[in-house]
Motif scaffolding. Structure first.
Motif, PDB file in Angstrom:
ATOM      1  N   VAL A  68      12.974  55.139 -17.521  1.00  0.00           N
ATOM      2  CA  VAL A  68      11.784  55.837 -17.017  1.00  0.00           C
ATOM      3  C   VAL A  68      11.330  55.218 -15.692  1.00  0.00           C
ATOM      4  N   ALA A  69      11.334  53.887 -15.620  1.00  0.00           N
ATOM      5  CA  ALA A  69      10.961  53.208 -14.374  1.00  0.00           C
ATOM      6  C   ALA A  69      11.920  53.598 -13.252  1.00  0.00           C
ATOM      7  N   ALA A  70      13.206  53.695 -13.568  1.00  0.00           N
ATOM      8  CA  ALA A  70      14.218  54.070 -12.573  1.00  0.00           C
ATOM      9  C   ALA A  70      14.030  55.515 -12.120  1.00  0.00           C
ATOM     10  N   VAL A  71      13.753  56.412 -13.065  1.00  0.00           N
ATOM     11  CA  VAL A  71      13.532  57.829 -12.734  1.00  0.00           C
ATOM     12  C   VAL A  71      12.337  57.975 -11.794  1.00  0.00           C
ATOM     13  N   LYS A  72      11.279  57.216 -12.065  1.00  0.00           N
ATOM     14  CA  LYS A  72      10.094  57.247 -11.191  1.00  0.00           C
ATOM     15  C   LYS A  72      10.427  56.704  -9.804  1.00  0.00           C
ATOM     16  N   PHE A  89      22.745  61.905 -20.529  1.00  0.00           N
ATOM     17  CA  PHE A  89      23.329  60.746 -21.202  1.00  0.00           C
ATOM     18  C   PHE A  89      22.487  59.551 -20.755  1.00  0.00           C
ATOM     19  N   ALA A  90      21.544  59.182 -21.604  1.00  0.00           N
ATOM     20  CA  ALA A  90      20.492  58.241 -21.211  1.00  0.00           C
ATOM     21  C   ALA A  90      20.804  56.806 -21.602  1.00  0.00           C
ATOM     22  N   PRO A  91      20.970  55.928 -20.615  1.00  0.00           N
ATOM     23  CA  PRO A  91      21.203  54.517 -20.938  1.00  0.00           C
ATOM     24  C   PRO A  91      19.943  53.883 -21.540  1.00  0.00           C
ATOM     25  N   THR A  92      20.126  53.125 -22.585  1.00  0.00           N
ATOM     26  CA  THR A  92      19.003  52.406 -23.201  1.00  0.00           C
ATOM     27  C   THR A  92      18.673  51.171 -22.358  1.00  0.00           C
ATOM     28  N   ASN A  93      17.589  50.484 -22.711  1.00  0.00           N
ATOM     29  CA  ASN A  93      17.243  49.232 -22.022  1.00  0.00           C
ATOM     30  C   ASN A  93      18.388  48.232 -22.125  1.00  0.00           C
ATOM     31  N   ASP A  94      19.013  48.166 -23.309  1.00  0.00           N
ATOM     32  CA  ASP A  94      20.137  47.237 -23.508  1.00  0.00           C
ATOM     33  C   ASP A  94      21.319  47.594 -22.604  1.00  0.00           C
ATOM     34  N   ALA A  95      21.506  48.902 -22.361  1.00  0.00           N
ATOM     35  CA  ALA A  95      22.586  49.342 -21.475  1.00  0.00           C
ATOM     36  C   ALA A  95      22.338  48.838 -20.051  1.00  0.00           C
ATOM     37  N   PHE A  96      21.106  48.982 -19.582  1.00  0.00           N
ATOM     38  CA  PHE A  96      20.771  48.494 -18.241  1.00  0.00           C
ATOM     39  C   PHE A  96      20.887  46.966 -18.164  1.00  0.00           C
ATOM     40  N   ALA A  97      20.573  46.300 -19.263  1.00  0.00           N
ATOM     41  CA  ALA A  97      20.630  44.835 -19.298  1.00  0.00           C
ATOM     42  C   ALA A  97      22.060  44.307 -19.146  1.00  0.00           C
ATOM     43  N   LYS A  98      23.056  45.159 -19.412  1.00  0.00           N
ATOM     44  CA  LYS A  98      24.460  44.742 -19.268  1.00  0.00           C
ATOM     45  C   LYS A  98      24.908  44.670 -17.801  1.00  0.00           C
ATOM     46  N   LEU A  99      24.134  45.305 -16.924  1.00  0.00           N
ATOM     47  CA  LEU A  99      24.491  45.272 -15.500  1.00  0.00           C
ATOM     48  C   LEU A  99      24.339  43.844 -14.967  1.00  0.00           C
ATOM     49  N   ILE A 104      19.253  45.790 -11.329  1.00  0.00           N
ATOM     50  CA  ILE A 104      18.137  46.726 -11.537  1.00  0.00           C
ATOM     51  C   ILE A 104      17.036  46.484 -10.515  1.00  0.00           C
ATOM     52  N   ASP A 105      16.641  45.232 -10.358  1.00  0.00           N
ATOM     53  CA  ASP A 105      15.583  44.916  -9.385  1.00  0.00           C
ATOM     54  C   ASP A 105      15.962  45.407  -7.996  1.00  0.00           C
ATOM     55  N   ASN A 106      17.218  45.248  -7.647  1.00  0.00           N
ATOM     56  CA  ASN A 106      17.700  45.681  -6.339  1.00  0.00           C
ATOM     57  C   ASN A 106      17.657  47.206  -6.210  1.00  0.00           C
ATOM     58  N   LEU A 107      18.095  47.892  -7.272  1.00  0.00           N
ATOM     59  CA  LEU A 107      18.112  49.363  -7.246  1.00  0.00           C
ATOM     60  C   LEU A 107      16.711  49.966  -7.204  1.00  0.00           C
ATOM     61  N   LEU A 108      15.737  49.250  -7.749  1.00  0.00           N
ATOM     62  CA  LEU A 108      14.366  49.774  -7.793  1.00  0.00           C
ATOM     63  C   LEU A 108      13.635  49.638  -6.452  1.00  0.00           C
ATOM     64  N   LYS A 109      14.241  48.962  -5.502  1.00  0.00           N
ATOM     65  CA  LYS A 109      13.612  48.812  -4.186  1.00  0.00           C
ATOM     66  C   LYS A 109      13.623  50.159  -3.454  1.00  0.00           C
ATOM     67  N   GLU A 111      14.217  51.044  -0.481  1.00  0.00           N
ATOM     68  CA  GLU A 111      15.345  51.295   0.431  1.00  0.00           C
ATOM     69  C   GLU A 111      16.623  51.719  -0.308  1.00  0.00           C
ATOM     70  N   ASN A 112      16.644  51.535  -1.636  1.00  0.00           N
ATOM     71  CA  ASN A 112      17.831  51.915  -2.422  1.00  0.00           C
ATOM     72  C   ASN A 112      17.590  53.176  -3.268  1.00  0.00           C
ATOM     73  N   LYS A 113      16.569  53.908  -2.884  1.00  0.00           N
ATOM     74  CA  LYS A 113      16.178  55.103  -3.638  1.00  0.00           C
ATOM     75  C   LYS A 113      17.319  56.119  -3.780  1.00  0.00           C
ATOM     76  N   SER A 114      18.039  56.380  -2.699  1.00  0.00           N
ATOM     77  CA  SER A 114      19.106  57.395  -2.757  1.00  0.00           C
ATOM     78  C   SER A 114      20.272  56.922  -3.626  1.00  0.00           C
ATOM     79  N   THR A 115      20.582  55.617  -3.566  1.00  0.00           N
ATOM     80  CA  THR A 115      21.654  55.066  -4.415  1.00  0.00           C
ATOM     81  C   THR A 115      21.272  55.188  -5.885  1.00  0.00           C
ATOM     82  N   LEU A 116      20.017  54.820  -6.186  1.00  0.00           N
ATOM     83  CA  LEU A 116      19.512  54.909  -7.562  1.00  0.00           C
ATOM     84  C   LEU A 116      19.536  56.352  -8.051  1.00  0.00           C
ATOM     85  N   ALA A 117      19.097  57.279  -7.192  1.00  0.00           N
ATOM     86  CA  ALA A 117      19.099  58.706  -7.555  1.00  0.00           C
ATOM     87  C   ALA A 117      20.515  59.181  -7.848  1.00  0.00           C
ATOM     88  N   GLY A 118      21.485  58.712  -7.057  1.00  0.00           N
ATOM     89  CA  GLY A 118      22.885  59.084  -7.275  1.00  0.00           C
ATOM     90  C   GLY A 118      23.409  58.595  -8.617  1.00  0.00           C
TER      91      GLY A 118
END
Length: 198
Positions: A68-72, A89-99, A104-109, A111-118
């Motif tokens: 949800v934070a990423a979608v926002k 196909f929704a990744p759970t919190n545990d799925a994101f934690a495997k990265l 995640i912190d980097n993707l939420l910036k 300047e990385n909005k388009s990468t995250l959206a992709g």
């Protein structure tokens, strides 16, 4: 004198009866109005509770707080609240934690909005495909079924030990761990790893 007493008794009884009738008339109307209002409110609440959008479903589930934070952050709330239908196909919190740490912190910036959206749109397929339809499609296509995502890249779906497996453009895999979470504009299948586009 008797006649006067009788008349007075009738008059008093008549007043009492009229008073009771007025009370009867006004009370049910008030009750009915209140009941109708309460019922309307209940229906409105029930409809809202029974048919949240994909974003609404994810937001109400503690397993999807990172998603949800990423979608926002990717400014995709309106898109995923749209008419659809969508299969997510929704990744759970545990799925994101495997990265890798810091991803995640980097993707939420901003300047990385388009990468995250992709990445997020790579988890979304146009149309509503419940688990039974996905499994049928896999079985009817020699054990593998490729779908195009909203990102533009494809994901290959297959079966392993009765579970639906997603294989991304880089060969990474993810397993559906919870299927057919209903939403008003589609369906969600929770997955145990984030899949990545090219």
């Amino acid at each position: 004198m008797k006649i006067l007493k009788t008349f007075t008794a009738f008059a008093v009884a008549g007043l009492l009866f009229a008073s009771c009738e007025e009370t009867k008339k006004s009370t049910p109307e008030t009750t009915v109005d209140t009941e109708v209002t309460e019922t309307s409110n209940e229906i409105a609440m029930t409809e809202k509770e029974e048919t949240p959008t994909i974003v609404g479903v994810a937001a109400s589930n503690d397993n999807f707080t990172t998603l949800v934070a990423a979608v926002k952050a990717a400014d995709l709330v309106d898109a995923l609240n749209g008419k659809g239908p969508f299969t997510v196909f929704a990744p759970t919190n545990d799925a994101f934690a495997k990265l890798p740490e810091g991803t995640i912190d980097n993707l939420l910036k901003p300047e990385n909005k388009s990468t995250l959206a992709g990445i997020l749109t790579y988890h979304v397929v146009s149309g509503k495909f419940e688990a039974s339809a996905v499994i049928d499609a896999i079985k009817n296509n020699d054990g593998k079924f490729t779908v195009d995502t909203l990102n533009g890249d494809a994901i290959t779906l297959s079966l392993k030990d009765g579970n639906v497996i997603l294989t991304d453009a880089n060969g990474g895999t993810s397993t559906v761990i919870m299927a057919d979470v209903a939403a008003s504009n589609g369906v969600i299948h929770a997955i145990d790893s984030v899949v990545m586009p090219k």
